[in-house]
Scaffold this motif. Sequence first.
Motif, PDB file in Angstrom:
ATOM      1  N   GLU A 187       0.955  -0.757  -0.176  1.00  0.00           N
ATOM      2  CA  GLU A 187      -0.011  -0.152   0.327  1.00  0.00           C
ATOM      3  C   GLU A 187       0.658   1.689   0.365  1.00  0.00           C
ATOM      4  OE1 GLU A 187      -3.923  -0.793   2.753  1.00  0.00           O
ATOM      5  OE2 GLU A 187      -2.026  -1.308   3.704  1.00  0.00           O
ATOM      6  N   GLY A 188       2.352   1.218   0.151  1.00  0.00           N
ATOM      7  CA  GLY A 188       2.920   2.635   0.371  1.00  0.00           C
ATOM      8  C   GLY A 188       3.395   2.664   2.090  1.00  0.00           C
ATOM      9  N   VAL A 189       3.512   3.801   1.787  1.00  0.00           N
ATOM     10  CA  VAL A 189       4.643   4.849   3.061  1.00  0.00           C
ATOM     11  C   VAL A 189       2.158   4.542   4.245  1.00  0.00           C
ATOM     12  CG1 VAL A 189       4.474   6.795   4.422  1.00  0.00           C
ATOM     13  CG2 VAL A 189       5.680   6.071   2.118  1.00  0.00           C
ATOM     14  N   ARG A 190       2.318   3.967   5.273  1.00  0.00           N
ATOM     15  CA  ARG A 190       1.629   3.809   6.190  1.00  0.00           C
ATOM     16  C   ARG A 190       0.503   3.826   5.460  1.00  0.00           C
ATOM     17  NH1 ARG A 190       1.734   5.614  12.050  1.00  0.00           N
ATOM     18  NH2 ARG A 190       0.405   6.647  12.820  1.00  0.00           N
ATOM     19  N   GLY A 191       0.512   2.457   5.096  1.00  0.00           N
ATOM     20  CA  GLY A 191      -1.147   1.888   4.982  1.00  0.00           C
ATOM     21  C   GLY A 191      -2.309   1.586   5.114  1.00  0.00           C
ATOM     22  N   HIS A 192      -3.218   1.576   5.335  1.00  0.00           N
ATOM     23  CA  HIS A 192      -4.406   1.632   5.880  1.00  0.00           C
ATOM     24  C   HIS A 192      -5.146   0.032   6.454  1.00  0.00           C
ATOM     25  CE1 HIS A 192      -8.581   1.215   6.806  1.00  0.00           C
ATOM     26  NE2 HIS A 192      -9.083   0.746   6.195  1.00  0.00           N
ATOM     27  N   LEU A 193      -4.486  -0.490   5.487  1.00  0.00           N
ATOM     28  CA  LEU A 193      -4.776  -1.981   6.341  1.00  0.00           C
ATOM     29  C   LEU A 193      -3.575  -2.583   6.895  1.00  0.00           C
ATOM     30  CD1 LEU A 193      -7.085  -3.774   3.084  1.00  0.00           C
ATOM     31  CD2 LEU A 193      -7.686  -2.784   5.712  1.00  0.00           C
TER      32      LEU A 193
END
Length: 548
Positions: A187-193
């Motif tokens: 998800e990239g940086v600080r992904g929600h999941l």
Amino acid sequence: MSERESMPYDIVIVGGGPAGLSAAIRAKQAATEAGIELAVCVLEKGSEIGAHILSGAVVDPRALDELLPNWKDLDSPLTVPVTENHHWILSEKKKYEFPHGLMPPFMNNKGCYTVSLGNLCRWLAGQAEALGVEIFPGFAAAEVLWNDDGSVKGVATGDMGVARDGTRKDSYQPGLELHAKYTFFAEGVRGHLSKQLIRHFELAKDVEPQVYGIGIKELWDIDPAKHVPGRVIHTQGWPLGEANGGGWIYHQANGQVSLGLVTWLNYSNPYLSPFDEMQRWKTHPEIKALLTGGRRVSYGARAINDGGWQSVPKLTFPGGALIGCSAGFVNVPRIKGSHTAMKTGMLAADAAVAAITAQRQGDELQSYIDAYKASWVYEELRGVRNTLPLVEKTGNVVGTLLAGVTMWAEHLGIRMPFTLSHHRDNEQLKRKDHVHRIVYPKPDGVISFDKLSSVFLSNTNHEEDQPVHLTLRDPDIPIQHNLPLYDEPAQRYCPAGVYEIVEVEGQPKFQINAQNCVHCKTCDIKDPTQNINWVVPEGGGGPNYPNM
């Protein structure tokens, strides 16, 4: 009984960035080598592949050389090799060129390319689809699915057509469940999941806290007489007197220049605004001279993992793995993470295909962890692990010199016997009465600009009548806690004008303009009490970057 339909896959990948697409390509390649059929899909929350991708970017093709050795024959967008390297130390009016020969050799960008990372991802998507990978843009993974034994079963996409009050509109469509033997979170940086998985499986309990920067980027068409294809400039110093970070200026294809400023999010003054620091940075005589006569054509912002080697969490859990910036593989002094993201995606793919070939399902991919620790990614990050902490602890000048000494030592095979620690960014703010207020110059509309005209250039769009994706754990904290202590810093750390304090019947109110959000994740990182929780909006919402 759930009304959601489900689809089975061997590997589901959440995120269509460099890591996710490289994992998909490598999985298909490895399956062919093993003589098996493999069903692989990629979910991308942006309206298309590349829509949410933002980076400088100077790309080291090391991972690409391994993934697609013939990439130069495949019409790739890597067409502008780096031709010059410059490192400027700025004062308010002057620049001082740091001798590039004193830099550790890996900092010289030899063999690297200036490129739009979004365009690179679009090209990678084409390569993946040619191998049979199914790519679903506009579908945001909103929920982790679980097996009865506690392993990850897959993900579900968010429902579409839900009104802000939670009711179903006429356009309502339930989300789709995607079940997998292994699910990769890219998800990239600080992904929600990814954030949920790190917490659920305690993946970060034995490592240093992840720390971050925010990169504010603009793309300019400049005077052709000033354009030097392949010229790479990094800056340090002014205007970040109260913060750490630095700027970049990359001369890319088609007469364009990518430029921006990274501000580390460990700053302490709640009146600091990374957006306004970047606008002020452009008024430096050297930078202003480059931009004069040009035209700004795009704008965006994105958080960056800065924690490095000591902040990489455990990478695996039953049924899945973290790859790319979901785990934080950025090489901070090189200002590069795409090549390491790609490589980790490839390593995870090899591990998953081997497990599937051996008819294992849902276990932990220990071979991925082992491969990472034996890889050049691990060595590259370990060699620069103390760079950011040294600058943070001893200041820009002394810290840069000390960091240079440690990087040279590591390059010469002298292993530093220590690893410095990090402190959480959200815990660094001082109270407003302990700092001075920062007054920024008004934008001139030629070189410097305001937030709303900038957001317009990001092509950001969200369906207005949908649940607000910037959620508050306690709606009273912004006014009762953050406002009196910090003058509510969300008004300033957000680069898109999402958060405002407005007056309603004589009382302050915290207003969230969620439709402005460019998905940078800074609020999720910097909020002092971690009260803001960024969750995915409807698929397809957010910025639509053409070539960032």
